[in-house]
Design an enzyme around this catalytic site. Sequence first.
Site, PDB file in Angstrom:
ATOM      1  N   ARG A   1       0.810  -1.246   0.000  1.00 56.48           N
ATOM      2  CA  ARG A   1       0.000   0.000   0.000  1.00 56.48           C
ATOM      3  C   ARG A   1       0.830   1.277   0.000  1.00 56.48           C
ATOM      4  NH1 ARG A   1      -2.819  -3.159   3.742  1.00 56.48           N
ATOM      5  NH2 ARG A   1      -4.598  -4.184   2.751  1.00 56.48           N
TER       6      ARG A   1
ATOM      7  N   LYS B   1       2.426  12.071 -10.042  1.00 59.79           N
ATOM      8  CA  LYS B   1       1.455  11.318 -10.860  1.00 59.79           C
ATOM      9  C   LYS B   1       2.151  10.060 -11.354  1.00 59.79           C
ATOM     10  CE  LYS B   1      -1.540  14.954 -12.704  1.00 59.79           C
ATOM     11  NZ  LYS B   1      -2.007  15.622 -13.941  1.00 59.79           N
TER      12      LYS B   1
ATOM     13  N   GLU C   1       8.186  21.133 -23.398  1.00 57.28           N
ATOM     14  CA  GLU C   1       7.566  21.225 -22.059  1.00 57.28           C
ATOM     15  C   GLU C   1       8.198  22.366 -21.256  1.00 57.28           C
ATOM     16  OE1 GLU C   1       4.931  19.512 -21.114  1.00 57.28           O
ATOM     17  OE2 GLU C   1       4.900  17.742 -22.415  1.00 57.28           O
TER      18      GLU C   1
ATOM     19  N   LYS D   1       6.963  24.028 -11.667  1.00 57.88           N
ATOM     20  CA  LYS D   1       6.048  22.897 -11.445  1.00 57.88           C
ATOM     21  C   LYS D   1       5.913  22.594  -9.957  1.00 57.88           C
ATOM     22  CE  LYS D   1       4.453  18.395 -12.674  1.00 57.88           C
ATOM     23  NZ  LYS D   1       4.431  17.232 -13.544  1.00 57.88           N
TER      24      LYS D   1
ATOM     25  N   GLU E   1      -4.774  18.259  -8.498  1.00 60.06           N
ATOM     26  CA  GLU E   1      -5.358  18.856  -9.707  1.00 60.06           C
ATOM     27  C   GLU E   1      -6.839  19.194  -9.537  1.00 60.06           C
ATOM     28  OE1 GLU E   1      -3.762  17.329 -13.437  1.00 60.06           O
ATOM     29  OE2 GLU E   1      -5.596  17.953 -14.435  1.00 60.06           O
TER      30      GLU E   1
ATOM     31  N   ARG F   1      -3.419  23.075 -11.221  1.00 63.14           N
ATOM     32  CA  ARG F   1      -2.534  22.087 -11.846  1.00 63.14           C
ATOM     33  C   ARG F   1      -2.977  21.742 -13.271  1.00 63.14           C
ATOM     34  NH1 ARG F   1       0.424  16.794  -9.091  1.00 63.14           N
ATOM     35  NH2 ARG F   1       1.450  16.120 -11.017  1.00 63.14           N
TER      36      ARG F   1
ATOM     37  N   ASN G   1      -1.596  21.395 -18.427  1.00 67.98           N
ATOM     38  CA  ASN G   1      -2.000  20.686 -19.647  1.00 67.98           C
ATOM     39  C   ASN G   1      -2.149  21.624 -20.845  1.00 67.98           C
ATOM     40  OD1 ASN G   1      -2.240  18.017 -18.588  1.00 67.98           O
ATOM     41  ND2 ASN G   1      -4.011  18.750 -17.445  1.00 67.98           N
TER      42      ASN G   1
ATOM     43  N   HIS H   1      -2.142  20.351 -24.391  1.00 71.71           N
ATOM     44  CA  HIS H   1      -2.237  18.894 -24.345  1.00 71.71           C
ATOM     45  C   HIS H   1      -3.527  18.357 -24.971  1.00 71.71           C
ATOM     46  CE1 HIS H   1       1.283  19.278 -21.898  1.00 71.71           C
ATOM     47  NE2 HIS H   1       1.349  17.991 -21.639  1.00 71.71           N
TER      48      HIS H   1
ATOM     49  N   HIS I   1      -2.731  15.749 -27.600  1.00 73.79           N
ATOM     50  CA  HIS I   1      -3.113  14.332 -27.500  1.00 73.79           C
ATOM     51  C   HIS I   1      -3.904  13.915 -28.728  1.00 73.79           C
ATOM     52  CE1 HIS I   1      -2.735  14.366 -22.846  1.00 73.79           C
ATOM     53  NE2 HIS I   1      -1.643  13.891 -23.406  1.00 73.79           N
TER      54      HIS I   1
ATOM     55  N   HIS J   1       5.490  12.950 -27.815  1.00 74.06           N
ATOM     56  CA  HIS J   1       4.512  13.702 -27.023  1.00 74.06           C
ATOM     57  C   HIS J   1       4.824  15.210 -27.004  1.00 74.06           C
ATOM     58  CE1 HIS J   1       1.780  14.567 -23.745  1.00 74.06           C
ATOM     59  NE2 HIS J   1       2.779  15.084 -23.058  1.00 74.06           N
TER      60      HIS J   1
END
Length: 361
Positions: free
Chosen positions: A118, A140, A182, A224, A234, A238, A242, A245, A249, A262
């Site tokens: 866990r 993340k 980025e 960041k 988020e 946050r 994106n 993005h 994407h 990417h």
Amino acid sequence: MTTVDVALGARSYPIHIGPGLLDEPSRWRDAIGGHHVLVVSNATVAPLYLARIEAALGGLQHASVVLPDGEQHKTFDHVARVLDALAGLGASRDATVVALGGGVIGDLAGFAAACWMRGIAFVQVPTTLLAMVDSSVGGKTGVNLPAGKNLVGAFHQPRAVVIDTATLDTLPPREYLAGLAEVVKYGAIGDAAFFTWLEDHAGALLAREPAAVIRAIAESCRYKAGVVARDEREDGERALLNFGHTFGHAIESEAGYGTFLHGEAVGIGMLLAARLSADLDRAPAADADRLERLLERLGLPTHVPADLDAEALLARMRLDKKAVSGHLRLILWRALGAADIVGGVADEAILDVLRRGRTTG
Ligand code: NAD
Ligand code: GLY
């Protein structure tokens, strides 16, 4: 060495940045508690750097898992391999996972660390520019499903991020440039002065001059880290990370994964978002021109391929994770250096910017 802190109370952690840190474990090894360490890497990065990490772990009981290279391997099966290796090591709750590689390894190894008993400690040792400035910071973690990328995961912060900038020496040029997209993103959404600095140092960054590269990484991590400290899960700010993005994407998947990296798709997406912001009279068109010039100088693509259909791209954009009840939300500019989450943009405006953004001929 430069250190940037991610301030999250008891879960705060340092991001150490500098050349040669793999060979100076005294500067970061205190992030590793307990006696068991599992290093996770891939078949490209392990031959380059694993031995140096292992040398740094002298005195601890450690093992390694070397996974195949590639986004298609960011799967549950490979998480299971990491968990089996932890079991084989006899890892207890005070064990540490070290992720040595790009964002694929960082996300996967971090997720395995979040799952074992866990949640155990992990240390990110990012070796791509994208991982150094983005994926290794902020907690993340996760894997892909056949149904989509990053659909399964956990927020699990690392104990430390160790960025040995000298590992960039072996990074292929295209991967390096995609990482720079980025870096540009942070200036574009939150720091116009940093954007200007990037304009002034584009040549130095292209030449990979160490001082410029370290400054770009440190500024990106600092930005960041601030966002993550203010909005770890988020719930708001946050999401601004994106920027570009949703368009990116859609371009990545519509062009077929592997066509664009990417960061390359995000670069095109940022420009589309900037142009849309100007179309909607939210931001000056001259700011979008500046962004286009910087991306071009950095050797990044700036156009949607002519064979990609605008309607098909819009359909893909609707699958974005930021959409709420099927309604698209976009990150748009107030100006260069200031962004907002915006809903209710008319389809026609999005289609128009997609059509105009295509290469001709
Ligand atoms: P990647 O991990 O696939 O690395 C790119 C390529 O570079 C790979 O072939 C890798 O083996 C190779 N490589 C890595 N370091 C090298 C080095 N020093 N020298 C030579 N080759 C090297 O890709 P990436 O761009 O680092 O990361 C993309 C992943 O990151 C995606 O899965 C994406 O979903 C994830 N991501 C996560 C977050 C987050 O917040 N967790 C943010 C952005 C992206
Ligand atoms: N890459 C976006 C984030 O970390 O939130």
